[in-house]
Motif scaffolding. Structure first.
Motif, mmCIF file in Angstrom:
data_model
loop_
_atom_site.group_PDB
_atom_site.id
_atom_site.type_symbol
_atom_site.label_atom_id
_atom_site.label_comp_id
_atom_site.label_asym_id
_atom_site.label_seq_id
_atom_site.Cartn_x
_atom_site.Cartn_y
_atom_site.Cartn_z
ATOM 1 N N MET A 1 39.668 44.549 42.279
ATOM 2 C CA MET A 1 39.023 45.711 42.899
ATOM 3 C C MET A 1 38.769 45.474 44.388
ATOM 4 O O MET A 1 38.896 46.397 45.192
ATOM 5 C CB MET A 1 37.747 46.067 42.150
ATOM 6 C CG MET A 1 38.047 46.637 40.770
ATOM 7 S SD MET A 1 36.706 47.604 40.082
ATOM 8 C CE MET A 1 36.043 46.501 38.921
ATOM 9 N N VAL A 2 38.411 44.242 44.757
ATOM 10 C CA VAL A 2 38.207 43.962 46.194
ATOM 11 C C VAL A 2 39.544 44.090 46.938
ATOM 12 O O VAL A 2 39.593 44.614 48.064
ATOM 13 C CB VAL A 2 37.551 42.577 46.412
ATOM 14 C CG1 VAL A 2 37.501 42.236 47.903
ATOM 15 C CG2 VAL A 2 36.139 42.542 45.819
ATOM 16 N N HIS A 3 40.640 43.656 46.317
ATOM 17 C CA HIS A 3 41.959 43.849 46.947
ATOM 18 C C HIS A 3 42.209 45.339 47.219
ATOM 19 O O HIS A 3 42.682 45.717 48.298
ATOM 20 C CB HIS A 3 43.075 43.344 46.025
ATOM 21 C CG HIS A 3 43.347 41.875 46.097
ATOM 22 N ND1 HIS A 3 42.575 40.939 45.464
ATOM 23 C CD2 HIS A 3 44.338 41.175 46.719
ATOM 24 C CE1 HIS A 3 43.072 39.730 45.696
ATOM 25 N NE2 HIS A 3 44.130 39.841 46.460
ATOM 26 N N VAL A 4 41.904 46.164 46.229
ATOM 27 C CA VAL A 4 42.176 47.604 46.376
ATOM 28 C C VAL A 4 41.229 48.213 47.415
ATOM 29 O O VAL A 4 41.641 49.031 48.237
ATOM 30 C CB VAL A 4 42.097 48.311 44.999
ATOM 31 C CG1 VAL A 4 42.245 49.818 45.152
ATOM 32 C CG2 VAL A 4 43.183 47.755 44.066
ATOM 33 N N ALA B 1 32.556 41.185 50.875
ATOM 34 C CA ALA B 1 33.430 41.454 49.727
ATOM 35 C C ALA B 1 32.622 42.058 48.580
ATOM 36 O O ALA B 1 33.072 43.004 47.916
ATOM 37 C CB ALA B 1 34.126 40.165 49.283
ATOM 38 N N GLU B 2 31.413 41.539 48.367
ATOM 39 C CA GLU B 2 30.605 42.094 47.270
ATOM 40 C C GLU B 2 30.166 43.527 47.593
ATOM 41 O O GLU B 2 30.130 44.384 46.716
ATOM 42 C CB GLU B 2 29.383 41.214 46.961
ATOM 43 C CG GLU B 2 28.695 41.684 45.678
ATOM 44 C CD GLU B 2 27.498 40.846 45.255
ATOM 45 O OE1 GLU B 2 26.932 40.143 46.114
ATOM 46 O OE2 GLU B 2 27.133 40.924 44.063
ATOM 47 N N ASP B 3 29.869 43.798 48.874
ATOM 48 C CA ASP B 3 29.520 45.177 49.248
ATOM 49 C C ASP B 3 30.676 46.126 48.952
ATOM 50 O O ASP B 3 30.481 47.246 48.485
ATOM 51 C CB ASP B 3 29.170 45.255 50.744
ATOM 52 C CG ASP B 3 27.787 44.697 51.035
ATOM 53 O OD1 ASP B 3 27.018 44.481 50.072
ATOM 54 O OD2 ASP B 3 27.495 44.443 52.216
ATOM 55 N N LEU B 4 31.894 45.672 49.241
ATOM 56 C CA LEU B 4 33.064 46.528 48.965
ATOM 57 C C LEU B 4 33.213 46.750 47.463
ATOM 58 O O LEU B 4 33.563 47.852 47.018
ATOM 59 C CB LEU B 4 34.335 45.894 49.534
ATOM 60 C CG LEU B 4 34.387 45.806 51.060
ATOM 61 C CD1 LEU B 4 35.673 45.114 51.508
ATOM 62 C CD2 LEU B 4 34.298 47.189 51.688
ATOM 63 N N LEU B 5 32.962 45.689 46.691
ATOM 64 C CA LEU B 5 33.033 45.824 45.233
ATOM 65 C C LEU B 5 32.005 46.849 44.754
ATOM 66 O O LEU B 5 32.312 47.711 43.924
ATOM 67 C CB LEU B 5 32.788 44.456 44.582
ATOM 68 C CG LEU B 5 32.762 44.427 43.054
ATOM 69 C CD1 LEU B 5 34.119 44.808 42.473
ATOM 70 C CD2 LEU B 5 32.352 43.042 42.553
ATOM 71 N N LYS B 6 30.784 46.764 45.315
ATOM 72 C CA LYS B 6 29.732 47.716 44.920
ATOM 73 C C LYS B 6 30.153 49.139 45.248
ATOM 74 O O LYS B 6 29.953 50.061 44.469
ATOM 75 C CB LYS B 6 28.419 47.389 45.648
ATOM 76 C CG LYS B 6 27.720 46.162 45.096
ATOM 77 C CD LYS B 6 26.433 45.888 45.870
ATOM 78 C CE LYS B 6 25.796 44.603 45.367
ATOM 79 N NZ LYS B 6 24.844 44.023 46.329
ATOM 80 N N ARG B 7 30.770 49.314 46.411
ATOM 81 C CA ARG B 7 31.186 50.650 46.818
ATOM 82 C C ARG B 7 32.298 51.166 45.906
ATOM 83 O O ARG B 7 32.316 52.327 45.508
ATOM 84 C CB ARG B 7 31.704 50.588 48.266
ATOM 85 C CG ARG B 7 31.275 51.786 49.080
ATOM 86 C CD ARG B 7 32.065 52.022 50.327
ATOM 87 N NE ARG B 7 32.025 50.988 51.334
ATOM 88 C CZ ARG B 7 32.747 51.049 52.446
ATOM 89 N NH1 ARG B 7 33.506 52.105 52.691
ATOM 90 N NH2 ARG B 7 32.708 50.077 53.324
#
Ligand SMILES: NC(=O)c1ccc[n+]([C@@H]2O[C@H](COP(=O)([O-])OP(=O)(O)OC[C@H]3O[C@@H](n4cnc5c(N)ncnc54)[C@H](OP(=O)(O)O)[C@@H]3O)[C@@H](O)[C@H]2O)c1
Length: 345
Positions: free
Chosen positions: A259-262, A319-325
């Motif tokens: 998901m972080v890649h995407v 990266a975790e913020d992007l995952l949360k989003r």
């Protein structure tokens, strides 16, 4: 997902190239891309052998969501030219993972493969975004018990020096140094190429630590590499004593990693970034405790005495913020990750 479209740099429905699409991480990336509404063009070294990808994803999402292009040797200049036609994004994951301890063999293929993917991507006018799967090994080897900081300026120069030291090119340590050096030099060359050539697309890189979790299709994929470590521990390291020596480090849930890649591919505000997909540090005893809690009737090996911990401090917040989003949650915890890994056994 329509509420997110305005944040996406590539319109839903566009084509995204994923190299090495049959790989463990890549196939989860493919899954997330299709789920989000994109068409995937996967490159593989052998289309016939990997036709299962078409069957697997067509069964879940219907026909026409994924096509395959054969790229037998990614290090050949222009090898991705066909794959990028009409595509708006490229996620380059393909790499030989710890296959050769000779740096003269293992490192050039990674550098040339990365450069040929970038060069082909730059020829496609619609291409807007490029994500490179790098590695924790591109910044450091695990150093349990030592407090140090890892950030976007951290590079594994130690591995480069060790990898290119004189022969003999043998032994596990050398293999690991050469693999880490291939990822370090591959990523460094990617950033240099973008600085020198100023393509029309944005580059981001993702640096995962040890991926744990399920495979996408257990009938066609193996629990190799880090996914195999959990199975080895489950079996008391029987026949896989080498895995016992894998040092404590960070894990990342393989679906979170995908998901972080995407997110790195799609979100407009993510630009020229190194994203660290390191969730939390673990050691074997943490996983044994989870095994015993989840499977009380199964016998596992005793705790390993005096295991240290990974004390490195990683700038993994972005990266975790992007995952949360993207996903609506932060890093998946170790217990959930182990549960999903073992569920398939
Ligand atoms: N697993 C982890 O914990 C981890 C951690 C950090 C970084 N990574 C990175 O994540 C990426 C994917 O790793 P993975 O664990 O998913 O590995 P994987 O399942 O072994 O997938 C590797 C992929 O690369 C392809 N490949 C191997 N050698 C190649 C070559 N010479 N030319 C073209 N393609 C080649 C493989 O194709 P074939 O099937 O044809 O061999 C496969 O599609 C890699 O870039 C790896 O460095 C993984």
């Amino acid at each position: 997902m329509s509420h997110l479209d305005a944040q996406f740099s590539i319109p839903v429905g566009s084509t995204v190239v994923v190299s090495g699409a049959n790989g463990n991480i890549a196939s989860h990336i493919v899954d997330q891309l299709i789920k989000t509404g994109y068409i995937v063009r996967g490159t593989v070294r052998d289309v016939k052998k990997n036709k299962w990808l078409i069957d697997h994803f067509s069964n879940i999402y219907g026909p026409g969501k994924i096509e395959l292009v054969e790229v037998p040797d990614m290090s050949v200049h222009g090898s991705f030219d066909e794959s990028v036609k009409g595509a708006s994004g490229f996620i380059h994951t393909a790499t030989p993972v710890m296959e050769d301890a000779d740096p003269n063999v293992a490192i050039p293929v990674v550098i040339q493969g990365t450069l040929s993917a970038l060069q082909s991507a730059a020829k496609e006018p619609k291409m807007k975004r490029f994500v490179l799967t790098s590695s924790s090994g591109a910044c450091t080897a695990p150093k349990p018990g030592i407090v140090f900081t890892i950030d976007s300026n951290t590079w594994n120069e130690e591995a480069i020096a060790a990898a290119w030291a004189p022969p003999p090119y043998e032994g596990f340590e050398r293999l690991l140094d050469v693999y880490y050096a291939s990822k370090t030099q591959g990523e460094q060359e990617a950033w240099k190429w973008v600085r020198d050539n100023k393509p029309n697309f944005v580059l981001n890189t993702v640096l995962p630590n040890a991926n744990f979790g399920p495979v996408v299709d257990k009938n066609h994929q193996k629990y190799h590499s880090t996914l195999g470590w959990i199975r080895a521990l489950w079996n008391g390291f029987a026949g896989e004593e080498g895995v016992r020596n894998q040092p404590p480090q960070y894990y990342i849930n393989i679906v979170d990693d995908a998901m972080v890649h995407v997110a790195a591919l799609l979100y407009k505000d993510v630009s020229n970034e190194r994203l660290f997909t390191f969730a939390y540090p673990y050691n074997w005893n943490d996983i044994l405790a989870i095994f015993r809690k989840l499977y009380p009737s199964k016998k596992f090996i005793d705790d390993i005495p005096d295991l240290p911990r990974d004390l490195s401090i990683v700038t993994n917040g972005r990266a975790e913020d992007l995952l949360k989003r993207f996903a609506g949650h932060g890093w998946t915890n170790l217990e959930e990750t182990i549960k999903s890994t073992v569920a398939d056994y």
